[in-house]
Motif scaffolding. Structure first.
Motif, mmCIF file in Angstrom:
data_model
loop_
_atom_site.group_PDB
_atom_site.id
_atom_site.type_symbol
_atom_site.label_atom_id
_atom_site.label_comp_id
_atom_site.label_asym_id
_atom_site.label_seq_id
_atom_site.Cartn_x
_atom_site.Cartn_y
_atom_site.Cartn_z
ATOM 1 N N UNK A 71 12.221 6.250 27.924
ATOM 2 C CA UNK A 71 11.347 5.179 27.342
ATOM 3 C C UNK A 71 10.738 6.166 26.038
ATOM 4 N N UNK A 72 10.492 7.856 26.715
ATOM 5 C CA UNK A 72 9.506 8.670 25.127
ATOM 6 C C UNK A 72 10.918 8.564 24.391
ATOM 7 N N UNK A 73 11.947 8.802 24.610
ATOM 8 C CA UNK A 73 12.835 9.465 23.257
ATOM 9 C C UNK A 73 13.294 8.247 22.977
ATOM 10 N N UNK A 74 13.540 6.530 23.354
ATOM 11 C CA UNK A 74 13.397 6.038 22.609
ATOM 12 C C UNK A 74 12.919 4.989 21.835
ATOM 13 N N UNK A 75 11.377 5.066 22.113
ATOM 14 C CA UNK A 75 9.880 5.349 20.830
ATOM 15 C C UNK A 75 10.050 6.076 20.255
ATOM 16 N N UNK A 76 11.039 7.436 20.261
ATOM 17 C CA UNK A 76 11.459 8.830 18.748
ATOM 18 C C UNK A 76 11.812 7.504 18.057
ATOM 19 N N UNK A 77 13.080 7.105 18.775
ATOM 20 C CA UNK A 77 14.692 6.305 17.522
ATOM 21 C C UNK A 77 13.870 5.194 16.641
ATOM 22 N N UNK A 78 13.192 4.839 17.682
ATOM 23 C CA UNK A 78 12.621 3.161 17.099
ATOM 24 C C UNK A 78 12.730 3.281 15.826
ATOM 25 N N UNK A 79 12.043 4.170 15.190
ATOM 26 C CA UNK A 79 11.919 4.085 13.239
ATOM 27 C C UNK A 79 13.040 4.352 12.818
ATOM 28 N N UNK A 80 13.452 4.656 13.371
ATOM 29 C CA UNK A 80 15.583 5.236 12.746
ATOM 30 C C UNK A 80 16.043 3.890 12.835
ATOM 31 N N UNK A 81 15.594 2.553 12.823
ATOM 32 C CA UNK A 81 16.711 1.483 13.283
ATOM 33 C C UNK A 81 17.791 0.771 13.981
ATOM 34 N N UNK A 82 17.739 1.403 15.519
ATOM 35 C CA UNK A 82 18.272 1.321 16.711
ATOM 36 C C UNK A 82 18.468 -0.465 16.685
ATOM 37 N N UNK A 83 19.868 -0.681 17.388
ATOM 38 C CA UNK A 83 19.633 -1.967 17.932
ATOM 39 C C UNK A 83 19.570 -2.053 18.987
ATOM 40 N N UNK A 84 18.493 -2.427 19.706
ATOM 41 C CA UNK A 84 18.023 -2.378 21.068
ATOM 42 C C UNK A 84 18.037 -3.927 21.282
ATOM 43 N N UNK A 85 18.243 -4.318 22.553
ATOM 44 C CA UNK A 85 19.010 -5.702 23.579
ATOM 45 C C UNK A 85 17.908 -5.291 24.669
ATOM 46 N N UNK A 86 17.184 -6.606 24.897
ATOM 47 C CA UNK A 86 15.719 -6.784 25.630
ATOM 48 C C UNK A 86 16.812 -7.759 26.247
ATOM 49 N N UNK A 87 16.972 -7.332 27.446
ATOM 50 C CA UNK A 87 18.037 -8.005 29.033
ATOM 51 C C UNK A 87 17.361 -9.048 29.854
#
Length: 103
Positions: A13-29
């Protein structure tokens, strides 16, 4: 001390938080009800029971759920469809960032 190497098809989750500003596609399933109760702002709700219908254009996608079980299942389905799907280990249980709710 032994370092833990996370599998390449998982992210913390910590690494995801760092990636979010780059515009990744995140699906909440998770279910729509779970999503509305609190989700990551950038996440699109795409419940596990309809993940086979996902047809996004980005080949790299991240999936999150409550604990990591459903996102792991979703990622396997998405990988079978040709996506580079990465599950968020521990899901929203381990997410420390902001969440939004919706009606």
């Amino acid at each position: 001390m032994v370092a833990f190497n996370m599998p390449k098809n998982m992210i913390s989750a910590t690494d995801l938080m760092a990636k979010l500003p780059t515009g990744v596609t995140l699906l909440d399933v998770r279910t729509p009800e779970e999503y509305r109760a609190g989700h990551i702002r950038q996440a699109q709700n795409f419940p596990l029971d309809s993940i086979t219908e996902y047809a996004g254009t980005d080949k790299e996608v991240y999936a999150i759920c409550h604990s990591g079980q459903r996102s792991a299942q979703a990622c396997q389905i998405l990988r079978d469809k040709g996506y580079n799907a990465i599950s968020v280990r521990g899901g929203m249980n381990l997410w420390q960032g902001p969440v939004v709710t919706s009606d």
